[in-house]
Write an enzyme that holds these catalytic residues in place. Structure first.
Site, short mmCIF file in Angstrom:
data_model
loop_
_atom_site.label_atom_id
_atom_site.label_comp_id
_atom_site.label_asym_id
_atom_site.label_seq_id
_atom_site.Cartn_x
_atom_site.Cartn_y
_atom_site.Cartn_z
CG HIS A 38 35.06 37.23 43.59
ND1 HIS A 38 35.12 38.60 43.45
CD2 HIS A 38 33.85 36.97 44.14
CE1 HIS A 38 34.00 39.14 43.89
NE2 HIS A 38 33.20 38.18 44.33
CD GLU A 69 32.19 36.52 41.28
OE1 GLU A 69 31.17 35.90 41.63
OE2 GLU A 69 32.24 37.77 41.30
CD GLU A 70 31.70 41.17 41.35
OE1 GLU A 70 30.63 40.91 40.76
OE2 GLU A 70 31.77 41.24 42.59
CG HIS A 74 27.69 44.50 42.65
ND1 HIS A 74 27.24 43.81 41.54
CD2 HIS A 74 28.55 43.65 43.27
CE1 HIS A 74 27.82 42.62 41.48
NE2 HIS A 74 28.62 42.50 42.53
#
Length: 439
Positions: free
Chosen positions: A125, A171-172, A287
């Site tokens: 991703h 994707e996140e 993140h």
């Protein structure tokens, strides 16, 4: 890597140790030997992979500090990767979808050649979270498969299987891009994907060496590579089901991949095995805004990038359905004139009932100093033409490959021809052999 899919918690350390036969050590710089019969994968340049990461960092810095879905930084990232692949000779396509009120993009890149009914696919991703530039998560996987794809082009690699690479969007937000791709594929197209390799976070600053335990063949390919370096691996559990292999696995595609760890804590046993700091997360910037180019372990990134190339070369080299049956071959040399008329090599097929098969194996062995000059066709007994290679492969030498042709509309018996024409000047060669195999 996203956090919207539940994690699997299971005890696997003993299984990993058993699978590796108690191998110990932190590894060496030497690369392991390639599998017997497989072409040697090239060394993937750490410098080149890190340059891609620097470029992705610059894109994020110029676009609000991130490369998230729906933000300018993500589209700029897609455009950056696509431009490099287009220049390297890939056939690229952008697949669009809509989620969270914004347009998302998947980038699909196909390398010309190989059996279109046997596809080996690698993906990562490309999006980040909104809180940071996402250099480890997942610039690392995206940069590594980009450089592997470029290495395929530089080598003029022509494997038995068809190679496809993908960079996923959103994707996140819950694997949105990869789910869209898989769900959009007709069942017949899904069945052609014989393996999907996923790479999501492979340069964590306090790294581990984790291998997905899904398809046994893919798993063994990665484990064997690391065993050759003297490095123990463990089964990947922290991110199981949380990345883009999950949609493929859910429809029955064999999957596998690598992972260097996210927000789980490295144990003392893992630190003893791999180095690094026990009691700290594999990636303390997971993140977060600090997931920058400073948030990368060069050794892990280098090893994992080389492991990706090893798997792509190894798993694409052989057919999963080797042809058997009647073989008709012509091994007489036929000179191919430089920038001249087409020449042919002929095999006469006899004793085969009915039509040719839908998976006729066409073995081509052409010695030539510049394969990008050549147009290669299979000509059926009735004159029908099936294109095998049309000036593809760039500056690489030779075409030594088995093509699969749907010749089911043709009567099997008769004179089949391999037709070759050199369409440019300065390079020469000859047809070394031409073979048809009827199952």
């Amino acid at each position: 890597m996203n956090t919207s899919v539940p994690r699997r918690v299971t005890a696997v350390a003993a299984l990993a140790a058993l699978a590796l036969g108690g191998l110990t050590g932190t590894g060496a710089s030497a690369r392991p030997a390639e599998a017997a019969g497989a072409a040697a994968a090239p060394d993937i340049s750490l410098t080149a992979v890190k340059q891609h990461l620097t470029d992705l960092q610059s894109i994020a810095t110029s676009n609000g500090g991130n490369r998230a879905h729906g933000r300018a930084g993500y589209k700029a990232s897609i455009d950056f990767v696509k431009a490099k692949l287009d220049a390297a000779g890939y056939t690229t396509s952008l697949q669009t979808f809509t989620t969270s009120g914004a347009t998302g993009y998947n980038l699909i890149a196909d390398w010309p050649g190989g059996d279109p009914n046997q596809v080996l696919m690698s993906g990562s991703h490309l999006d980040s979270v909104t809180s940071g530039p996402g250099i480890n998560d997942n610039g690392s996987g995206s940069a590594a498969i980009l450089e592997t794809a470029l290495a395929v082009s530089r080598a003029g690699y022509q494997p038995s299987k068809h190679l496809r690479f993908a960079w996923w969007g959103a994707e996140e937000l819950g694997l949105v891009g990869s789910k869209y791709y898989v769900n959009s594929l007709p069942t017949t197209e899904r069945s052609k994907i014989k393996g999907y390799l996923n790479f999501d976070m492979i340069g964590s600053p306090n790294p581990g060496y984790f291998v997905y335990d899904d398809d046994p063949t893919i798993e063994k390919t990665f484990k064997d590579y690391y065993a050759g370096l003297g490095i123990q691996t463990e089964i990947e559990t922290e991110g199981d089901g949380r990345s883009d292999h999950a949609p493929f696995k859910n429809v029955g595609v064999p999957v596998g991949g690598l992972f260097s760890g996210a927000d789980y804590t490295k144990t003392s046993a893992q630190a003893q095995k791999w180095g690094g700091t026990a009691g700290q997360a594999f990636d303390r910037c997971y993140h977060s805004s600090c997931d920058t180019t400073a948030n990368i372990n060069d050794t892990a990134l280098d090893r994992n990038s080389d492991a990706i190339a090893h798997a792509v070369w190894t798993l694409s080299a052989g057919s999963t359905t080797p042809p058997t049956g009647k073989v008709f071959e012509n091994t007489a040399d036929v000179s191919v004139p430089d920038n001249g008329a087409a020449v042919t090599s002929t095999v006469n097929v006899t004793g085969v009932t009915g039509n040719a098969p839908s998976n006729l194996a066409v073995g081509v062995d052409i010695v030539h100093t510049y394969r990008g000059d050549l147009v290669v066709d299979l000509v059926a007994p009735d004159g029908s033409v099936y294109s095998l290679s049309n000036r593809s492969g760039g500056s690489a030498d030779n075409i030594v490959q088995t093509f699969t042709v749907n010749a089911s509309s043709e009567v099997a018996n008769g004179a089949w021809k391999l037709r070759v024409q050199d369409k440019a000047s300065a390079d020469t060669g000859y047809i070394n052999a031409f073979k048809l195999t009827f199952p």
